[in-house]
Design an enzyme around this catalytic site. Sequence first.
Site, PDB file in Angstrom:
ATOM      1  CB  SER A 181       6.827  -1.615  -0.907  1.00  0.00           C
ATOM      2  OG  SER A 181       7.326  -1.110  -2.126  1.00  0.00           O
ATOM      3  CG  HIS A 209       4.352  -2.851   2.690  1.00  0.00           C
ATOM      4  ND1 HIS A 209       4.976  -4.066   2.823  1.00  0.00           N
ATOM      5  CD2 HIS A 209       4.309  -2.584   1.355  1.00  0.00           C
ATOM      6  CE1 HIS A 209       5.323  -4.523   1.626  1.00  0.00           C
ATOM      7  NE2 HIS A 209       4.935  -3.631   0.718  1.00  0.00           N
ATOM      8  CE  LYS A 238       2.799  -6.401   0.078  1.00  0.00           C
ATOM      9  NZ  LYS A 238       3.532  -7.459  -0.620  1.00  0.00           N
TER      10      LYS A 238
END
Length: 382
Positions: A181, A209, A238
Amino acid sequence: MRSLDEFAGEKLGVLERAKLRRTPWVTARAGIWAECGGQRLLSFSCNDYLNLSQHPEVVAAAIAATRLYGVGAGASRLVTGNHPLHAELESRLARLKGTEAACIFGSGYLANTGIIPALVGPRDLIVVDELSHACIHAGAKLSGATVKLYRHVDIADAEAQLTAHRSGKKRALIATDGVFSMDGDLAPLAALSELAQRFDAWLLSDDAHGIGVVGGGRGSSFTNGECDVPLQMGTLSKAVGAYGGYLCASRAVIDFMYTRARTFIYSTGLPPPVVAAAVAALDIIESQPAYVAQPLRKARLFTRALNLPEAQSAIVPVIVGDAETALAASELLRDEGFLVVAIRPPTVPEGTARLRFAFTAQHPDGEVERLADVVRQRVLRR
Ligand SMILES: Cc1ncc(COP(=O)(O)O)c(C=O)c1O
């Protein structure tokens, strides 16, 4: 209480002097723009990699679900909060990740703090990449298992930890971010999977991610062909643009989670509009590969312009050292119209404070190039 306020005040003073105090600034986002502290800035500090949180179809799905089912789930999934939309989202995630089943949690943080203690306990071993996200470390600690960290992406060290500590332990788990991250690099999942098989350990990758960005949108287990990761965890907050965590795994593991993961059992189900939004976002991720490829392309435009190692994900760090320097660099970029938040310890190790650039599908190439110019001239000074 006086002693309580004195305690908090003293701690805050220490943090302030070390430039480590944090403040949740009010930020109004409109696409790639953020209004923050009275300024309108082009944001490179948002994990909405595909800008789906404000995509018209995603927003419409959330509104329709709100009208039909209300805002909240009303109870935990095992009581009366198990909505038809939850099952739909779980089967869509399982399909994307190529697993038999999936289970959604209240958030990514809640996923790891539920999954890990459900699988391993005090007689077991967890081997963790040292730079894994805080919620992996929290889940590992909660489990009561022996936790051994290995040096970042260092397979030889992971192997050394397993060799030294696996025997005598009943079960073993290897846990890592799939895309890191704060560094944006990829875990060596194929090599970890081979190690896991050799040491009879279970591999968990946190693809917070990765989903929607790498591996054609399917995530970090799919970047070089497909590798065997039996526990594919991640977040919907995300690139998916919504909220909530998930685990994709075999039917048996998911059924076990429904019965044993405490953060699933004792927490209210995800709100129906959020679930509907995530399903709509997955429709886009599965059907628009050219769009999904954009965040990585933009990140690579930036790394090429600055002669940095080629980006492996939408995240590019520029490490500057101490917290004060990182804050000053962030201010410089703000003067140029860019929002790039400084990342400081304890989120990153001491001495590695940084600017963390997050690229999204809708950042114009010209602005990415201008950002690179400003970083070269004002931050890296070359
Ligand atoms: C690698 C990683 N895992 C888990 C999380 C937590 O996910 P969530 O925000 O859904 O709690 C994050 C970031 O927030 C993350 O970066």
